[in-house]
Design an enzyme around this catalytic site. Structure first.
Site, mmCIF file in Angstrom:
data_model
loop_
_atom_site.group_PDB
_atom_site.id
_atom_site.type_symbol
_atom_site.label_atom_id
_atom_site.label_comp_id
_atom_site.label_asym_id
_atom_site.label_seq_id
_atom_site.Cartn_x
_atom_site.Cartn_y
_atom_site.Cartn_z
ATOM 1 N N HIS A 212 58.905 -108.110 -43.299
ATOM 2 C CA HIS A 212 57.854 -107.505 -44.150
ATOM 3 C C HIS A 212 56.686 -108.464 -44.409
ATOM 4 O O HIS A 212 56.533 -109.037 -45.478
ATOM 5 C CB HIS A 212 58.393 -106.908 -45.438
ATOM 6 C CG HIS A 212 59.359 -107.728 -46.244
ATOM 7 N ND1 HIS A 212 59.140 -109.032 -46.607
ATOM 8 C CD2 HIS A 212 60.557 -107.387 -46.785
ATOM 9 C CE1 HIS A 212 60.144 -109.468 -47.331
ATOM 10 N NE2 HIS A 212 61.023 -108.487 -47.446
ATOM 11 N N ASP A 270 62.085 -100.698 -45.679
ATOM 12 C CA ASP A 270 62.669 -101.566 -46.705
ATOM 13 C C ASP A 270 63.198 -100.699 -47.853
ATOM 14 O O ASP A 270 63.176 -101.102 -49.019
ATOM 15 C CB ASP A 270 61.648 -102.585 -47.217
ATOM 16 C CG ASP A 270 62.293 -103.733 -47.981
ATOM 17 O OD1 ASP A 270 63.507 -103.949 -47.824
ATOM 18 O OD2 ASP A 270 61.580 -104.414 -48.759
ATOM 19 N N ALA A 305 61.158 -104.540 -55.583
ATOM 20 C CA ALA A 305 62.535 -104.597 -55.081
ATOM 21 C C ALA A 305 62.750 -103.503 -54.050
ATOM 22 O O ALA A 305 63.313 -102.448 -54.336
ATOM 23 C CB ALA A 305 63.523 -104.461 -56.236
#
Length: 380
Positions: A212, A270, A305
Site C-alpha cells: 500500500h 486492504d 486500520a
C-alpha cells in the site's frame, strides 16, 4: 469449474488491447474464442454490458463481518465468498502481526482453503515491520526479522505463502528478503521508515512489491526522497494502491500511476471485517477497530486500520475519480496483480486460453454478474 460450452453475446469486452463490442465462447472453464460483432450462435445475451477480467486482490484481511487473522476456516470461507460476489475471482488472504504460533496456525488453516481453490495464497503483513510505522499492528508483538521463524511460517503454509511485508531497514531484514526470494515468496516493502538508500538495498536483495504505497511510509521529500521515490522509480517493483477515497488523495494516485504505469500498479482493497457491513466495532487480529462513515480506524489512537473497500469499487473509482481508461483499470485490478502472483498465464485478462474469470458490469460499472472458471457465481 464450468463443464459446459457457453457463448456470451452482445458484450462490451475489455481486453488488454482495447474495448471491443462482440462475443466470447467458453469451454471447460476456459475462453476459447473472442469475436467482434454478431455472435455465430445463440448465447447468453449481455445486453451491451461491459465484461472485464475477474479482479485479483493480493491484499485483503476480511469482509462480511469476518477476518482472516481469526484463523477460523468457516469464517475465512465466508470472507472469500463475499469478495468473490464483488468480482474478486482471485484473492490472497492477509494476516497481521501476531505471535509466531498464532500466525502459523492461521497460515495452516488458510492453506486448506487454498487447496480447495477458495484462496490464492497467504500474505504475512508483519511482524517484521517498523514500530514507528506499525499502523494497525500491535506494537508489542513486533519483532526483529528472523530467518528461522520465517522458514517455520512458510512451512506452516504448506507452499501457499505468497507474500511477506517487511521493513528493509530492520536488523537482518535483507537476509529474510533473500530467504523469501529463495522460497518463492514475494518480499514486499511496507510499514517502514527506510531511507531511499535502504529501500534500494531491499530491492537489490529481492523485494518486488510496495505494500500500500504512501500508507505507513514516510512522505516524499525533495532532499530525503525516502522509500516512495525508490519504489516508484524501480522497474522491478509493483506498487499496491488503495483507491477508496480515504487512504490516498486522487492527485497522489495519479502521480503513482503515471510514474509506475498500469503494468506496475496493482489495485488492492486492504479490506477488513467491516467491508460490506455497517458502521460499528470490529476486530483486526489483536486490535479493535471502529468504523464510522465507512472509514476504519483503531479504537485507540485513531490510526487508519485497513479499509471497507471492495475491488469493484476500487475499479469504478479508478475510472471515474482518477480518470483511467477501462483497459488500464482492468490491468491494474487484474492482470498486474495476477502477474505479481505468477498467475498471469491462467487469469487476469480476457484472453483465449485463460480461465473464464469474468465480471459483468452495468452502465454504472456496478457488478451485474461474476463468473469463475466458466461457472456463474452471480448470474447477470
Amino acid at each position: 469449474m464450468g463443464d459446459m460450452s457457453a457463448t456470451l453475446s452482445d458484450a462490451r469486452i475489455v481486453t488488454p488491447d482495447g474495448v471491443h463490442d462482440g462475443w466470447l465462447t467458453i469451454e471447460d472453464g476456459r475462453i476459447t474464442h473472442i469475436g467482434r460483432g454478431q455472435a455465430p450462435r445463440d448465447g447468453h445475451d449481455l445486453g451491451g454490458r461491459t465484461v472485464v477480467p475477474g479482479f485479483v486482490d493480493i491484499h485483503s484481511h476480511g469482509g462480511a463481518g469476518g477476518s482472516f487473522p481469526d484463523g477460523d476456516p468457516g469464517t475465512a470461507a465466508e470472507v472469500a465468498a463475499f469478495h468473490l460476489g464483488r468480482g474478486s475471482t482471485t484473492l490472497v488472504a492477509s494476516l497481521v502481526t501476531a505471535a509466531p504460533g498464532t500466525l502459523a496456525r492461521a497460515a495452516s488453516v488458510l492453506a486448506d482453503l487454498c487447496e480447495q481453490g477458495l484462496l490464492a495464497g497467504v500474505h504475512f503483513e508483519g511482524p517484521y515491520i517498523a514500530r514507528s510505522r506499525c499502523g494497525a499492528h500491535e506494537p508489542t508483538l513486533l519483532r526483529a526479522p528472523d530467518v528461522a521463524e520465517f522458514r517455520a511460517l512458510v512451512k506452516a503454509g504448506r507452499g501457499h505463502v505468497r507474500m511477506l511485508t517487511i521493513a528493509p531497514e530492520l536488523p537482518d531484514a535483507l537476509d529474510v528478503v533473500r530467504e523469501a526470494a529463495a522460497e518463492g515468496v514475494i518480499a514486499a516493502i511496507g510499514h517502514s521508515d527506510a531511507t531511499y538508500e535502504q529501500t534500494l538495498d531491499g530491492i537489490e536483495a529481492g523485494a518486488t512489491v510496495a505494500t500500500h504505497l504512501y500508507n505507513a511510509l514516510p512522505p516524499l521529500g525533495h532532499r530525503a526522497p525516502g522509500p516512495v521515490a525508490a519504489l516508484l522509480q524501480d522497474e522491478r517493483v509493483t506498487v499496491e494502491l488503495i483507491n477508496d477515497g480515504v487512504h490516498v488523495h486522487p492527485a497522489m494516485l495519479r502521480l503513482a500511476m503515471d510514474a509506475a504505469g498500469a503494468d506496475r500498479t496493482a489495485l488492492i482493497t486492504d479490506a477488513m471485517a467491516a467491508a460490506g457491513m455497517g458502521d460499528g466495532r470490529y476486530p483486526l487480529g489483536p486490535m479493535t477497530v471502529d468504523v464510522k462513515d465507512g472509514v476504519a480506524r483503531l479504537a485507540e489512537g485513531g490510526a487508519i486500520a485497513g479499509s471497507t473497500l471492495t475491488m469493484d469499487a476500487a475499479f469504478r473509482r479508478t475510472v471515474r475519480e482518477v480518470g483511467r481508461s477501462l483497459v488500464d483499470a482492468a490491468r491494474m485490478a487484474s492482470l498486474t496483480p495476477a502477474r505479481v502472483l505468477g498467475l498471469d498465464g491462467e487469469t487476469g485478462s480476457i484472453t483465449v486460453g485463460k480461465y473464464a474469470d469474468l465480471v459483468v458490469l452495468d452502465e454504472d460499472l456496478g457488478v451485474a454478474g461474476v463468473m469463475k472458471r466458466g461457472a456463474w457465481v452471480r448470474r447477470p
